[in-house]
Write a protein that holds these residues in place. Structure first.
Motif, PDB file in Angstrom:
ATOM      1  N   UNK A 160       0.818  -1.124  -0.090  1.00 37.77           N
ATOM      2  CA  UNK A 160       0.048   0.022  -0.123  1.00 37.77           C
ATOM      3  C   UNK A 160       0.941   1.227   0.079  1.00 37.77           C
ATOM      4  N   UNK A 161       2.300   1.018   0.011  1.00 36.94           N
ATOM      5  CA  UNK A 161       2.995   2.148   0.062  1.00 36.94           C
ATOM      6  C   UNK A 161       3.519   2.787  -0.998  1.00 36.94           C
ATOM      7  N   UNK A 162       4.233   4.111  -1.297  1.00 39.36           N
ATOM      8  CA  UNK A 162       4.339   4.554  -2.508  1.00 39.36           C
ATOM      9  C   UNK A 162       5.987   4.304  -2.966  1.00 39.36           C
ATOM     10  N   UNK A 163       6.687   3.946  -2.008  1.00 41.58           N
ATOM     11  CA  UNK A 163       8.244   3.610  -2.480  1.00 41.58           C
ATOM     12  C   UNK A 163       8.807   2.704  -1.176  1.00 41.58           C
ATOM     13  N   UNK A 164       9.596   1.719  -1.608  1.00 42.63           N
ATOM     14  CA  UNK A 164      10.265   0.734  -0.668  1.00 42.63           C
ATOM     15  C   UNK A 164      11.808   0.861  -0.897  1.00 42.63           C
ATOM     16  N   UNK A 165      12.431   0.767   0.420  1.00 44.78           N
ATOM     17  CA  UNK A 165      13.772   0.428   0.182  1.00 44.78           C
ATOM     18  C   UNK A 165      13.829  -1.264   0.479  1.00 44.78           C
ATOM     19  N   UNK A 166      14.999  -1.651  -0.086  1.00 37.72           N
ATOM     20  CA  UNK A 166      15.279  -3.229  -0.080  1.00 37.72           C
ATOM     21  C   UNK A 166      16.737  -3.447   0.088  1.00 37.72           C
ATOM     22  N   UNK A 167      17.076  -4.671   0.858  1.00 37.03           N
ATOM     23  CA  UNK A 167      18.190  -5.203   0.959  1.00 37.03           C
ATOM     24  C   UNK A 167      18.259  -6.450   1.582  1.00 37.03           C
ATOM     25  N   UNK A 168      19.460  -7.328   1.529  1.00 42.07           N
ATOM     26  CA  UNK A 168      19.580  -8.541   2.063  1.00 42.07           C
ATOM     27  C   UNK A 168      20.664  -8.680   2.892  1.00 42.07           C
ATOM     28  N   UNK A 169      20.826  -9.698   3.705  1.00 44.12           N
ATOM     29  CA  UNK A 169      21.913 -10.015   4.463  1.00 44.12           C
ATOM     30  C   UNK A 169      21.991 -11.637   4.518  1.00 44.12           C
ATOM     31  N   UNK A 170      23.509 -12.073   4.379  1.00 46.71           N
ATOM     32  CA  UNK A 170      23.929 -13.299   4.288  1.00 46.71           C
ATOM     33  C   UNK A 170      25.095 -13.692   5.466  1.00 46.71           C
ATOM     34  N   UNK A 171      24.863 -14.763   6.239  1.00 46.42           N
ATOM     35  CA  UNK A 171      25.784 -15.171   7.102  1.00 46.42           C
ATOM     36  C   UNK A 171      27.065 -15.194   6.367  1.00 46.42           C
ATOM     37  N   UNK A 172      28.173 -14.559   6.861  1.00 47.17           N
ATOM     38  CA  UNK A 172      29.381 -14.478   6.158  1.00 47.17           C
ATOM     39  C   UNK A 172      29.903 -15.900   6.244  1.00 47.17           C
TER      40      UNK A 172
END
Length: 200
Positions: A28-40
């Motif tokens: 329902x939002x106008x804009x989204x920020x996205x990222x991921x993390x992985x165990x090193x």
């Protein structure tokens, strides 16, 4: 430089039912920020699967614990969204990691690395882009922490949320600057003499 950090709500998502509620809200939002993390991985040749998907609005960030949730129609629905712009950095790597868990067709993504050079920024790390635009730094100390931990620490949660939120901040500032031309490009010659070009 002063430290910048996300100041909104952080919600950890552990189940498909929680993911559905989160995705219903996010779409329902106008804009989204996205990222991921992985165990090193600190052993040569060992590769870990992506652990965390962070998706942020201006004031709320959801942290999807992907290995806990498992296969998720809701997350796939979010990743395939074509209506709301989803802003990230080095999205090719994120999409590759996510496709190891889910079969999906990427939706409406904007990769900051593809556009930020248009305003003269050459260093394409999130930390350097943010510093160039806002004269503030992002804390990267949790980057190599254990993203598969049973419980994410408050510092991990804040780190993950900040990275996703920062993508929105950068993109909106990029749009403002490209419209107003209110910035200066400083280039460095081989003899280290700095030349300033005023674009305003």
């Amino acid at each position: 430089m002063p430290l910048a950090a996300f100041e909104g709500r952080i919600i950890v998502v552990l189940t498909e039912s929680e993911a559905k509620k989160a995705v219903d809200f996010l779409l329902t939002q106008e804009i989204l920020g996205i990222d991921t993390e992985t165990r090193p991985s600190f052993r040569k040749g060992k590769h870990n699967m992506v652990s965390l998907l962070q998706v942020s609005t201006h004031d709320t960030c959801f942290l999807f614990r992907l290995k806990r949730i498992g296969q998720s129609p809701s997350i796939i629905r979010l990743l395939e969204n074509t209506h709301i712009p989803m802003i990230g950095l080095s999205l090719h790597d994120d999409m590759h990691a996510l496709k190891e868990l889910y079969k999906f067709t990427p939706g409406n993504y904007i990769d900051l690395q593809n556009i930020i050079r248009n305003i003269g920024i050459e260093d394409l790390s999130l930390q350097k882009i943010f510093a160039n635009l806002f004269n503030k730094r992002l804390n990267k100390r949790q980057q190599l922490s254990n993203w598969d931990a049973d419980v994410l620490s408050e510092k991990q949660q804040l780190y993950g949320a900040t990275d996703a939120w920062a993508c929105i901040k950068i993109y909106e500032e990029y749009l403002r600057l490209t419209e107003t031309k209110d910035y200066t490009i400083i280039s460095t010659k081989e003899n280290n003499e700095q030349v300033s070009t005023d674009i305003s």
